[in-house]
Design a protein around this motif. Structure first.
Motif, mmCIF file in Angstrom:
data_model
loop_
_atom_site.group_PDB
_atom_site.id
_atom_site.type_symbol
_atom_site.label_atom_id
_atom_site.label_comp_id
_atom_site.label_asym_id
_atom_site.label_seq_id
_atom_site.Cartn_x
_atom_site.Cartn_y
_atom_site.Cartn_z
ATOM 1 N N LEU A 103 9.748 -3.279 -4.856
ATOM 2 C CA LEU A 103 10.209 -2.422 -4.341
ATOM 3 C C LEU A 103 11.874 -1.781 -5.756
ATOM 4 O O LEU A 103 12.778 -0.948 -5.066
ATOM 5 N N GLN A 220 16.749 2.532 1.612
ATOM 6 C CA GLN A 220 16.350 3.773 2.164
ATOM 7 C C GLN A 220 14.706 4.118 2.178
ATOM 8 O O GLN A 220 14.748 5.493 2.954
ATOM 9 N N ALA A 221 13.922 3.297 1.247
ATOM 10 C CA ALA A 221 13.307 4.381 1.327
ATOM 11 C C ALA A 221 12.334 3.293 1.833
ATOM 12 O O ALA A 221 11.342 2.316 1.268
ATOM 13 N N ARG A 222 12.061 3.874 2.638
ATOM 14 C CA ARG A 222 11.433 3.049 3.915
ATOM 15 C C ARG A 222 11.440 4.143 5.387
ATOM 16 O O ARG A 222 12.256 4.585 5.489
ATOM 17 N N TYR A 223 10.304 4.295 5.617
ATOM 18 C CA TYR A 223 9.807 5.168 7.213
ATOM 19 C C TYR A 223 9.740 4.338 8.805
ATOM 20 O O TYR A 223 10.290 3.680 9.088
ATOM 21 N N CYS A 224 8.385 3.706 8.234
ATOM 22 C CA CYS A 224 7.723 3.339 9.701
ATOM 23 C C CYS A 224 9.116 1.589 9.887
ATOM 24 O O CYS A 224 8.524 1.158 11.133
ATOM 25 N N TRP A 225 8.297 1.430 9.069
ATOM 26 C CA TRP A 225 9.626 -0.087 8.913
ATOM 27 C C TRP A 225 11.811 -0.143 8.616
ATOM 28 O O TRP A 225 11.945 -1.407 8.871
ATOM 29 N N GLU B 71 2.550 6.686 5.816
ATOM 30 C CA GLU B 71 3.538 6.734 4.641
ATOM 31 C C GLU B 71 2.705 5.335 3.725
ATOM 32 O O GLU B 71 3.407 6.416 2.922
ATOM 33 N N ALA B 102 12.352 10.440 3.463
ATOM 34 C CA ALA B 102 13.105 8.544 3.727
ATOM 35 C C ALA B 102 12.611 8.099 2.425
ATOM 36 O O ALA B 102 13.007 7.584 1.879
ATOM 37 N N LEU B 103 12.097 8.404 2.242
ATOM 38 C CA LEU B 103 11.265 8.121 0.667
ATOM 39 C C LEU B 103 11.754 8.407 -0.667
ATOM 40 O O LEU B 103 11.122 7.999 -2.343
ATOM 41 N N ASN B 104 12.857 9.469 -0.762
ATOM 42 C CA ASN B 104 13.137 9.619 -1.604
ATOM 43 C C ASN B 104 12.462 10.914 -2.484
ATOM 44 O O ASN B 104 12.931 10.863 -3.771
ATOM 45 N N ALA B 221 7.054 2.266 -4.915
ATOM 46 C CA ALA B 221 7.833 1.010 -3.898
ATOM 47 C C ALA B 221 6.760 1.024 -3.097
ATOM 48 O O ALA B 221 8.088 1.532 -2.036
ATOM 49 N N ARG B 222 6.176 0.434 -3.418
ATOM 50 C CA ARG B 222 5.816 -0.492 -2.402
ATOM 51 C C ARG B 222 4.660 -1.632 -2.444
ATOM 52 O O ARG B 222 4.281 -1.693 -3.065
#
Lengths: 371, 371
Positions: A103, A220-225, B71, B102-104, B221-222
């Protein structure tokens, strides 16, 4: 094709065997996930889980693996530039470091030898020297059987600005956990270990101290979670996105079973059966690998003596007895065997474990000394 | 507490009703997720899904909601600084924009009115003017019943450097999809729509063109949703992290049922039953909302005439007949009703839908003209 009539006994440290009553709950008809029928299921489940985590927080549910929940915790509390301190004493501590780096965040580590646990004094010193957004601990390191002393760790972290983030994937439901009293800010866990369900459901419980960070928009970098979205949904008895309904039916059933046994009785059964397995396997000549003061009640890890190969024991038990235990997928490969002692296990399981392991060791030429 | 004896009929555009045969598959005993027994299940499922997506790719399985897969697709193909072009003609197109932000990452949009679809010519022009990492399309916009002409869109995108990423969550299994022939680079879908399973399982299929981007490390970033890790696991008949086993048993059963019916017969049944519902509801005075050339076979969306409230129809059908259809959770709230026509539906469902809807409308004072 594998032989469907072969006996099969799942004795992994997760996924664990799922009792028939829970499996039948999985098969219930699917209903509208935002309707009143399912809100009742969510509400009951949400209440029944709280004592197991030792919290008054609303527990949030996610469609997720355990690793997904580890990632979700990091993604919510850490923002770009933030640094975490990870207590590493096994495979899942190492995984946290990998997640944090994936991340694009920074991880320092406090390392203890595998089988031991990072001490609270060492942690206190580190926290005096440096600023961390979060201290990350694995409650029950299932790769080694070591249990973190979260009460002590919490008493150190609560005096800092850092959040205490705990992976209790293989702990919750089989080990004592007092999130609120111990000052744990984020607990994540999953369905497929001591909670006796199949994999697919993740849970998270978040303290006010952690919410104050999360709400400011850290990570910031998440949506579902995004825990903020999940919290809003949880307040309505829902999940933010379509809920893994069968697993929530299953978890409700599991929690009903645990409360029918009595939560403290469940904990005591885990303690008693894991101690019995350690004593018995020790008598077969395989000492407990774990060296730290708090031994796991949910997984037992044994040293494989020189001249024996752990992977061969695992394979032989499966091939000749249909019993599935674990070796190691990490640096202990071949050197340890691991047996789950969580969920719906009974005296009879432990008796069979010992009988089958003794037989398998003997087949492999290991001369078991008279105990 | 809700009345457990009340009749209950799930007619949402997802989650859809799960046939008993699939529900029973969910209840199968859990086995080791990396053992030979489960590898067989994964292998069979992996083969049976391919014709439904029209692909030779190995399809990857994830513990995920549909939104999670949206996502995941973005997180894998887009890197910081990348821009996507999102075709927006409803709720799920808008959700893609939210996810990307949301993921910038950056999202441009090509917008069509809700109920219509973005045209391929307009897309071609936009792709000449600007550079995009990905074009994002929703195959079946379940908020409006509009179907994207992926064959035309694919023929435009394949001549650019952009990847075509398609959400077929409510399409796959009920609508024709020819990923390979149409040049779709990433397809994501989920278990709880036309695939007749409960929610909790996500699927992704990735083209060579997309792999060449993903393997270069786009979208760092995952962790859990890293397609590279999933691909490695899929090659061994596994998932990267603990697999949602009951849902994979369920999906295998669902796919066996679809292939027993015959995949083209399944598609034809969806076409026929959705047309019948549209004709019947139209005769009740509620015209089809959708205006684009390709109407969905998996969800029918109807305009609610002035003087009626869509939400009241939905509530009344539930309260008096135990039938759950959908209104709208977005800007069409009150103005449309939506009925799923996917999964295990039969002539009898459509007959009941019409009979109950006619009754409900009459209860609400709507004078149905003689057809």
């Amino acid at each position: 094709m594998t032989n469907k009539n072969k006996p099969y006994r799942l004795r992994l440290p997760g996924p664990t065997a799922v009792p028939e009553r829970i499996r039948m709950a999985l098969a219930k008809p699917v209903v509208a996930h935002r309707g009143p029928e399912f809100a009742e299921v969510m509400a009951e489940t949400g209440q029944l889980i709280k004592p197991l985590l030792g919290t008054d927080n609303d527990v949030m549910a996610f469609t997720s693996s355990g690793t997904g929940m580890m990632e979700a915790a990091i993604a919510n509390v850490m923002a770009p530039g933030d640094k975490a301190l990870v207590l590493v004493n096994g495979h899942f501590g190492e995984r946290f470091v990998q997640i944090i780096e994936a991340l694009n965040l920074k991880a320092d580590t406090l390392v203890a030898p595998w089988g031991e646990a990072v001490g609270a004094d060492e942690l206190a010193m580190k926290l005096r020297d440096d600023d961390y957004r979060a201290v990350i601990a694995v409650h029950n390191e299932s790769s080694t059987g070591a249990v973190a002393d979260l009460e002590k760790i919490g008493s150190v972290v609560r005096n800092s600005d850092a959040l205490l983030v705990v992976d209790s994937v293989s702990g919750a439901g089989g080990l004592e956990l007092q999130q609120d009293a111990w000052g744990v800010d984020v607990v994540v866990t999953a369905s497929q270990k001591a909670l006796m369900c199949p994999p697919g459901l993740g849970l998270a419980s978040v303290s006010e101290k952690a919410w104050s960070i999360i709400e400011k928009g850290a990570g910031q970098a998440r949506y579902c979670w995004d825990f903020r979205r999940a919290r809003e949904a949880a307040a309505k008895g829902q999940t933010a996105f379509t809920s893994p309904m069968p697993l929530i039916y299953g978890l409700r059933e599991s929690l009903r079973m645990i409360h029918a046994e009595g939560w403290t009785n469940t904990l005591e059964r885990h303690r008693k059966l894991s101690s019995a397995l350690r004593a018995g396997v020790g008598a077969l000549g395989l000492p407990t690998f774990t060296k730290c003061p708090m031994l796991s009640s949910t997984v037992c890890v044994f040293e494989v003596p020189d001249g024996l190969d752990g992977s061969a024991i695992v394979r032989h038990l499966y091939e000749t007895r249909g019993t599935v235990i674990a070796g190691s997928r990490s640096k202990l490969k071949g050197k340890v065997i691991r047996v789950g002692t969580m969920g719906c296990i009974t005296d009879e399981d432990i008796r069979l474990d010992l009988e089958q392991l003794e037989g398998a060791l003997s087949d492999l030429g290991w001369a078991v000394e008279a105990a």
